[in-house]
Write an enzyme that holds these catalytic residues in place. Structure first.
Site, PDB file in Angstrom:
ATOM      1  N   SER A  82      -0.805  17.838  80.054  1.00  0.00           N
ATOM      2  CA  SER A  82      -0.229  16.525  80.389  1.00  0.00           C
ATOM      3  C   SER A  82      -0.965  15.777  81.487  1.00  0.00           C
ATOM      4  O   SER A  82      -0.753  14.576  81.679  1.00  0.00           O
ATOM      5  CB  SER A  82       1.230  16.687  80.793  1.00  0.00           C
ATOM      6  N   LYS A  85      -2.463  12.634  80.468  1.00  0.00           N
ATOM      7  CA  LYS A  85      -1.688  11.402  80.252  1.00  0.00           C
ATOM      8  C   LYS A  85      -2.073  10.308  81.251  1.00  0.00           C
ATOM      9  O   LYS A  85      -2.167   9.129  80.895  1.00  0.00           O
ATOM     10  CB  LYS A  85      -0.186  11.698  80.366  1.00  0.00           C
ATOM     11  N   TYR A 207      -3.877  12.959  70.435  1.00  0.00           N
ATOM     12  CA  TYR A 207      -3.119  13.426  71.612  1.00  0.00           C
ATOM     13  C   TYR A 207      -3.260  14.941  71.775  1.00  0.00           C
ATOM     14  O   TYR A 207      -3.508  15.448  72.869  1.00  0.00           O
ATOM     15  CB  TYR A 207      -1.650  13.038  71.471  1.00  0.00           C
ATOM     16  N   TYR A 259       7.768  14.421  86.221  1.00  0.00           N
ATOM     17  CA  TYR A 259       8.972  14.434  85.353  1.00  0.00           C
ATOM     18  C   TYR A 259      10.284  14.440  86.123  1.00  0.00           C
ATOM     19  O   TYR A 259      10.449  13.724  87.106  1.00  0.00           O
ATOM     20  CB  TYR A 259       8.926  15.650  84.441  1.00  0.00           C
ATOM     21  N   VAL A 277       1.141  21.740  81.406  1.00  0.00           N
ATOM     22  CA  VAL A 277       1.664  23.083  81.110  1.00  0.00           C
ATOM     23  C   VAL A 277       0.553  24.137  81.059  1.00  0.00           C
ATOM     24  O   VAL A 277       0.819  25.329  80.942  1.00  0.00           O
ATOM     25  CB  VAL A 277       2.460  23.095  79.792  1.00  0.00           C
TER      26      VAL A 277
HETATM   27  O1  DON Z   1       2.658  17.773  74.443  1.00  0.00           O
HETATM   28  C1  DON Z   1       2.848  18.814  74.991  1.00  0.00           C
HETATM   29  O2  DON Z   1       3.893  19.355  74.978  1.00  0.00           O
HETATM   30  C2  DON Z   1       1.684  19.393  75.772  1.00  0.00           C
HETATM   31  N1  DON Z   1       0.472  19.088  75.155  1.00  0.00           N
HETATM   32  C3  DON Z   1       1.622  18.802  77.158  1.00  0.00           C
HETATM   33  C4  DON Z   1       2.869  18.986  77.902  1.00  0.00           C
HETATM   34  C5  DON Z   1       2.656  19.151  79.366  1.00  0.00           C
HETATM   35  O3  DON Z   1       1.608  19.449  79.843  1.00  0.00           O
HETATM   36  C6  DON Z   1       3.834  18.969  80.229  1.00  0.00           C
HETATM   37  N2  DON Z   1       3.505  19.119  81.577  1.00  0.00           N
HETATM   38  N3  DON Z   1       3.963  19.640  82.475  1.00  0.00           N
END
Ligand code: DON
Length: 629
Positions: A82, A85, A207, A259, A277
């Site tokens: 993420s 993003k 994405y 978040y 993550v």
């Molecule tokens: O879309 C997802 O769920 C993962 N590619 C990215 C989520 C993520 O990194 C949330 N961060 N803390």
């Protein structure tokens, strides 16, 4: 391991190795403190991510000057997830502009989890680009003729942030693609509201690929420093994001980057940040530095547990909270004094000095530092406005000013205009680096009449001389530059009878020099004292950069080369004639003769020499005291 270059010589001898930076020692202590933390769990909802070791842990800092400090597993690869993003949101803004992006993606924190389907009930717009819904929408806005083209642009921009070529971890990509059902659901919701204007699969795939770009903790810190540095990678000097969009990206990172714990983060850390993550956290201290932390175990919000702890500790330890009340704008004024207490290198006659001690306060010098934003400019303007009734010249030294913000620059230009309307002059020095300000000044003060109200100088000395000359103009005490005086009136002959002066006249030689001619050169044997009867000479020294710097300018009635009669030595500086110069020269032999035949004349000369030197020393002491304030 801090990347500091080693000096020449035996590369590995400890004596030649620079000491370990205390910053590094500090990061090592943080690493040691938090490595034992076992809270949190490695992400596994994307199966490939579960292969990460919970022991991996790294902390890196990169400054906006391009220095990088790294400890722990700083070269261990992991996927950006993420954190991507924030970078994609910046690219979407660059490709579409604020309005078009705001029409599709909101800027409001949700207080929900990163993968919540948080869409505005009416428009279906995802509430912000930091949650998956907003991120997928942002990815769909990345320009490109084809999917491959868009991916290449994404990879290209991310590599600019990192300062090295980045690649995709295909295993993580396939794992995410094959399990990304929730994101697909989000994709179709966005399609339903026409946020995605076509098949959601291509933007979803893009994405998944952007989330699977492989980075290291060191890259994270450099990416963060790139945002801290206004979009320019401080290590490569390459721009990754247009300056106009940096603020928007940092704003969203501040309000939404962490978040549903964004509030706690701003409260306890206070830096724009983004987590992923994969275990990475990127935090930005605007204008100063970027922080990267990598540790796979995540808390309930999907943020690295050790990462949050490290950033909280660092923010507390070094007051990194960006809402911390910065040093007051009063700090903009580094020093303030007048031409009565600090003078140019042009040595003034006693008469001129007396006048300048009196009226020198009508020229005031303001040495500034740091960024001239609104508040700092207000501090300066309030000083100038309150001084305006008492001064004719304001000298503003911009040497240590890093930035004059455009809106604030206009305020200063208005002041120059006001000063001008009141017959006062503003002198800007060391303004070379503030070219946009000088251009604006020129444009605003379009007419030669108005432009006459400000002057610019390369540094303080000529500006001070300008003010002194202007203040002395029309004063009785001023000796015309081309006036010739008789030996009788020279300061070294003070107290001598006419007969004694005639004795001296018989021992001196007369020498004249053309403008620009060097009278003595550094290193020459010092065996003459020069009594200036007409014209001006400047004492110059060589600087390391090959330029020459003026130490002093002397005129009729003054002397140079005195060391010759005090102790055998060599010249310590060059002396150049600034215009047509006439001197009486006393050789050391002649001085010897005086000591044998006319010791009282020699003593009188030495007394006057010491008296001039004493005047100069007390002047210098006063200046040092003023500048030390
Ligand atoms: O879309 C997802 O769920 C993962 N590619 C990215 C989520 C993520 O990194 C949330 N961060 N803390």
């Amino acid at each position: 391991m801090a990347t500091v270059p080693l000096p020449a010589g035996e590369p590995d001898s400890p004596a030649l190795r620079p000491i370990q930076s205390p910053i590094l020692t500090y990061l090592e202590s943080l690493h040691e403190k938090f490595h034992p933390v076992r809270d949190g769990a490695v992400a596994d909802y994307i199966p490939e991510l579960s292969k990460a070791s919970p022991d991996w842990f790294a902390i890196c800092i990169a400054t906006t000057d391009g220095r990088v400090y790294e400890v722990g597993d700083s070269r261990q690869s992991f996927t950006i997830q993420s954190i991507s993003k924030a970078l994609t949101y910046g690219l979407a803004l660059e490709d579409n502009g604020h309005a078009a992006v705001l029409a599709k993606i909101g800027v409001e924190p949700t207080g929900d989890a990163f993968n919540s389907i948080s869409l505005a009930p009416d428009s279906g717009c995802p509430l912000n680009p930091m949650i998956n819904a907003g991120a997928i929408a942002a990815t769909s806005l990345v320009a490109g003729r084809s999917q491959e083209d868009k991916l290449a642009r994404l990879l290209g921009v991310y590599s600019l942030y990192a300062g090295r070529e980045l690649t995709i971890n295909d295993d993580v990509y396939s794992s995410e693609r094959d399990t990304g059902h929730r994101n697909r659901a989000i994709g179709h919701m966005l399609r339903n509201f026409d946020i995605l204007e076509g098949d959601p699969e291509p933007p979803l795939d893009l994405y998944f690929r952007q989330c699977s770009i492989e980075i290291q903790c060191r890259d994270l810190s450099i990416m963060a420093a790139t945002l801290a540095n206004g979009g320019v990678n401080p290590c490569t000097g390459e721009r990754a994001l247009h300056a106009n969009y940096v603020e928007s990206v940092l704003s969203l990172m501040t309000t939404c980057g962490m978040y549903d714990s964004a509030g706690a983060w701003v409260y306890s850390v206070g830096m724009p940040a983004k987590s992923g993550v994969g275990g990475g956290i990127l935090a930005v201290l605007p204008g100063q530095l970027g922080i990267g932390v990598f540790s796979p175990p995540l808390d309930a919000h999907g943020n690295s547990t050790r990462g949050v702890m490290v950033c909280e500790q660092m923010s507390r330890d070094f007051n990194l909270h960006c809402l911390r009340v910065a040093r007051s704008s009063r700090a903009v004024l580094r020093a303030e004094y007048s031409a009565a207490s600090v003078s140019s290198k042009r040595v003034r006659t006693e008469g001129e000095r007396r006048v300048l001690d009196e009226i020198g306060r009508r020229a005031r010098i303001y040495e500034l530092q740091g960024d001239l934003g609104f508040s700092a400019m207000e501090t300066l303007l309030s000083k100038l406005v309150s001084a305006s009734p008492h001064i004719d010249y304001a000298v503003i030294d911009l040497k240590r000013v890093s930035l004059i913000e455009k809106p604030s620059a206009q305020l200063l230009i208005d002041l120059v205009l006001r000063f001008g309307e009141n017959g006062k002059t503003v002198a800007f020095i060391n303004a070379q680096r503030q070219s946009h300000f000088l251009r604006a000044l020129e444009e605003c003060l379009g007419t030669p009449e108005l432009q006459a109200h400000y002057v610019t100088f390369a540094d303080l000395d000529p500006a001070l001389e300008f003010c002194e000359d202007a203040l002395l103009a029309g004063q009785q005490s001023v000796v015309a530059a081309d006036a010739e005086i008789d030996l009788r009136d020279h300061s070294l002959c003070r107290g001598l009878t006419d007969d004694e002066v005639d004795v001296l006249r018989g021992l001196v030689t007369r020498s004249s020099y053309r403008a620009g001619e060097f009278i003595v050169h550094k290193g020459q044997e010092a065996n003459e004292v020069f009594l200036v009867l007409k014209g001006e000479v400047s004492v110059m020294i060589d600087l390391a950069n090959g330029q020459q710097k003026r130490l002093s300018t002397l005129s009729a009635g003054m002397a140079f080369g005195e060391l010759a009669v005090i102790q055998p030595s060599v010249r310590t500086a060059d002396v150049r004639a600034d215009n047509a110069v006439l001197c009486n020269v006393i050789s050391t032999d002649a001085f010897e003769t005086l000591s044998r035949l006319h010791p009282h004349i020699q003593i009188a000369l030495l007394r006057n020499l010491l008296r001039n030197l004493a005047r100069m020393v007390s002047r210098l002491n006063q200046e040092v005291a003023t500048l030390a304030e």
